[in-house]
Design an enzyme around this catalytic site. Structure first.
Site, PDB file in Angstrom:
ATOM      1  N   LYS A  62       0.821  -1.212   0.000  1.00  0.00           N
ATOM      2  CA  LYS A  62       0.000   0.000   0.000  1.00  0.00           C
ATOM      3  C   LYS A  62       0.857   1.265   0.000  1.00  0.00           C
ATOM      4  O   LYS A  62       0.345   2.355  -0.264  1.00  0.00           O
ATOM      5  CB  LYS A  62      -0.978   0.006   1.176  1.00  0.00           C
ATOM      6  CG  LYS A  62      -0.376   0.132   2.551  1.00  0.00           C
ATOM      7  CD  LYS A  62      -1.481   0.045   3.618  1.00  0.00           C
ATOM      8  CE  LYS A  62      -0.948   0.073   5.020  1.00  0.00           C
ATOM      9  NZ  LYS A  62      -0.338   1.324   5.428  1.00  0.00           N
ATOM     10  N   ASP A  63       2.177   1.142   0.271  1.00  0.00           N
ATOM     11  CA  ASP A  63       3.072   2.301   0.219  1.00  0.00           C
ATOM     12  C   ASP A  63       3.600   2.577  -1.188  1.00  0.00           C
ATOM     13  O   ASP A  63       4.203   3.624  -1.427  1.00  0.00           O
ATOM     14  CB  ASP A  63       4.275   2.099   1.150  1.00  0.00           C
ATOM     15  CG  ASP A  63       3.888   2.105   2.616  1.00  0.00           C
ATOM     16  OD1 ASP A  63       2.835   2.680   2.945  1.00  0.00           O
ATOM     17  OD2 ASP A  63       4.643   1.534   3.431  1.00  0.00           O
ATOM     18  N   ARG A 117      -8.700   8.023   4.085  1.00  0.00           N
ATOM     19  CA  ARG A 117      -9.594   6.910   3.752  1.00  0.00           C
ATOM     20  C   ARG A 117     -10.305   6.400   4.997  1.00  0.00           C
ATOM     21  O   ARG A 117     -11.531   6.196   4.995  1.00  0.00           O
ATOM     22  CB  ARG A 117      -8.777   5.772   3.113  1.00  0.00           C
ATOM     23  CG  ARG A 117      -9.542   4.450   2.975  1.00  0.00           C
ATOM     24  CD  ARG A 117      -8.611   3.309   2.634  1.00  0.00           C
ATOM     25  NE  ARG A 117      -7.623   3.053   3.677  1.00  0.00           N
ATOM     26  CZ  ARG A 117      -7.857   2.341   4.766  1.00  0.00           C
ATOM     27  NH1 ARG A 117      -9.042   1.822   5.002  1.00  0.00           N
ATOM     28  NH2 ARG A 117      -6.891   2.147   5.660  1.00  0.00           N
ATOM     29  N   ARG A 118      -9.547   6.189   6.068  1.00  0.00           N
ATOM     30  CA  ARG A 118     -10.164   5.719   7.311  1.00  0.00           C
ATOM     31  C   ARG A 118     -11.085   6.793   7.887  1.00  0.00           C
ATOM     32  O   ARG A 118     -12.188   6.489   8.354  1.00  0.00           O
ATOM     33  CB  ARG A 118      -9.077   5.357   8.328  1.00  0.00           C
ATOM     34  CG  ARG A 118      -8.335   4.069   7.989  1.00  0.00           C
ATOM     35  CD  ARG A 118      -7.201   3.782   8.968  1.00  0.00           C
ATOM     36  NE  ARG A 118      -6.554   2.507   8.667  1.00  0.00           N
ATOM     37  CZ  ARG A 118      -5.257   2.274   8.814  1.00  0.00           C
ATOM     38  NH1 ARG A 118      -4.463   3.238   9.264  1.00  0.00           N
ATOM     39  NH2 ARG A 118      -4.759   1.086   8.521  1.00  0.00           N
ATOM     40  N   ARG A 150       0.504  10.265  13.641  1.00  0.00           N
ATOM     41  CA  ARG A 150       1.516   9.497  12.908  1.00  0.00           C
ATOM     42  C   ARG A 150       2.358   8.769  13.937  1.00  0.00           C
ATOM     43  O   ARG A 150       2.188   8.915  15.130  1.00  0.00           O
ATOM     44  CB  ARG A 150       2.384  10.407  12.042  1.00  0.00           C
ATOM     45  CG  ARG A 150       1.724  10.803  10.732  1.00  0.00           C
ATOM     46  CD  ARG A 150       2.773  11.184   9.694  1.00  0.00           C
ATOM     47  NE  ARG A 150       3.667  10.074   9.422  1.00  0.00           N
ATOM     48  CZ  ARG A 150       4.879  10.195   8.879  1.00  0.00           C
ATOM     49  NH1 ARG A 150       5.345  11.391   8.586  1.00  0.00           N
ATOM     50  NH2 ARG A 150       5.614   9.146   8.643  1.00  0.00           N
ATOM     51  N   ARG A 205       1.330   4.942  18.464  1.00  0.00           N
ATOM     52  CA  ARG A 205      -0.110   5.099  18.227  1.00  0.00           C
ATOM     53  C   ARG A 205      -0.928   4.459  19.344  1.00  0.00           C
ATOM     54  O   ARG A 205      -1.872   5.066  19.855  1.00  0.00           O
ATOM     55  CB  ARG A 205      -0.482   4.492  16.869  1.00  0.00           C
ATOM     56  CG  ARG A 205       0.161   5.239  15.708  1.00  0.00           C
ATOM     57  CD  ARG A 205      -0.262   4.672  14.381  1.00  0.00           C
ATOM     58  NE  ARG A 205       0.547   5.229  13.292  1.00  0.00           N
ATOM     59  CZ  ARG A 205       0.111   5.408  12.063  1.00  0.00           C
ATOM     60  NH1 ARG A 205      -1.124   5.095  11.744  1.00  0.00           N
ATOM     61  NH2 ARG A 205       0.903   5.896  11.141  1.00  0.00           N
ATOM     62  N   CYS A 265      -2.183   8.797  -1.804  1.00  0.00           N
ATOM     63  CA  CYS A 265      -2.609   8.435  -0.453  1.00  0.00           C
ATOM     64  C   CYS A 265      -3.321   9.587   0.242  1.00  0.00           C
ATOM     65  O   CYS A 265      -3.856   9.432   1.321  1.00  0.00           O
ATOM     66  CB  CYS A 265      -1.425   7.932   0.354  1.00  0.00           C
ATOM     67  SG  CYS A 265      -0.740   9.028   1.541  1.00  0.00           S
TER      68      CYS A 265
END
Length: 322
Positions: free
Chosen positions: A84-85, A132-133, A154, A160, A247
């Site tokens: 996904k990166d 997106r989230r 981040r 996190r 992204c």
């Protein structure tokens, strides 16, 4: 590829605990396939040292460029990326030689007091750095008749989850695959169904990349490739590319394989684009035969993207999280 059996293959990896863990798994598999020792070469990327939000520093490529530069300078023989990166455009002189079998693609919630998403109180503060989230969590909360506050964060997994442990946030959302790979899946208090939150295109999958000219290594790494994973994530990334979204746009996509008994005969691709406040989503799906080639997988993604654009996705993607 140097064919001396005692010559180590050099695997380029980011330095994070998660990256080192997933690269370690790939290294073991490559040792088994080639009989060659594999050494990890730690590389710091701009995305690792910058504290700015990803949308501000250039999106997906910030974790990839340094690894690709090391490949091109022949400082490493191959590199492992979180798929996904990876930007959707592939450089001509590099090739993704393998996409190993995908881990759990879902997003995971880590909440205080063991709460699930549906149990979170009205006004709960949820940490995520992903547009997106943000869009889909807000939409999910609206469907449950409550309001949440998404807080941009981040940092690595420890950082996190620390926001929840310290009481600064009620919950954070992370990729389930990452928690699984570092042995912390038991800390998830809820796994978010793809019916409510579609993952990032390629989430949970890895890309093993090397020089396009290194045909011997390409053949060896190809032993690790999972054709179903490759078909699924190729379709997802094709949708992302056709929507011309990086992204910084709130795009989710997920392709899953549908089986009739033991026979996998169809693939369903779902895509979503939404406003950050969750008030508007364009979410569509298409089902067809499992793609048998790169071109078939690409066309599946493009066709669904065209349908989404026709339903107004372009207007929603004009909204950027900066």
């Amino acid at each position: 590829m140097n064919t001396r059996p005692d010559q180590p293959l050099r695997l380029g990896t980011r330095r994070s605990k998660l990256a080192m863990s997933q690269s370690g798994h790939v290294a073991e598999a490559v040792r088994a396939v080639t009989g060659r020792p594999v050494e990890l070469v730690e590389i710091t990327t701009y995305g690792d040292i910058s504290r700015e939000h990803l949308a501000q520093i250039g999106g997906t490529g910030v974790f990839v460029t340094a690894l690709r530069d090391a490949l091109l300078r022949r400082e490493v023989d191959f590199a492992v990326h979180s798929l996904k990166d990876l930007p959707t455009a592939q450089p001509d002189d590099l090739v993704i030689a393998a996409m190993p079998r995908r881990e759990d693609a879902r997003d995971a919630l880590v909440a205080r007091d063991g709460l699930t998403f549906e149990q979170l109180p009205d006004g709960a503060r949820i940490g995520t750095g992903s547009p997106r989230r943000t869009a889909q969590l807000n939409h999910y909360a609206r469907a449950l008749g409550k309001r949440i506050e998404t807080v941009p964060i981040r940092g690595n997994v420890d950082t996190r989850i620390g926001f929840v442990r310290d009481g600064e946030l009620d919950a954070v959302v992370l990729a389930a695959a990452g928690l699984n790979r570092i042995g912390r899946s038991d800390e998830a208090t809820d796994l978010l169904s793809v019916d409510h939150v579609l993952p990032a295109p390629g989430q949970g999958a890895l890309a093993v990349e090397c020089l396009a000219s290194n045909t011997d290594l390409i053949a060896a790494l190809g032993e690790l490739d999972d054709p179903h994973t490759r078909a699924a994530v190729t379709a997802e990334r094709s949708l992302l590319a056709a929507l011309e979204a990086g992204c910084s746009a709130p795009v989710g996509a997920f392709a899953d394989l549908l089986a009739d008994g033991q026979i996998v005969n169809e693939m369903r691709l779902r895509g979503v684009v939404g406003t950050l406040d969750g008030s508007t989503l364009v979410q569509l799906s298409t089902t067809g035969p499992v793609p048998q080639s790169y071109d078939e997988a690409m066309s599946l993604g493009r066709e669904l993207a065209d349908e989404m654009l026709a339903k107004g996705a372009a207007g929603l993607m004009g909204e950027r999280s900066l």
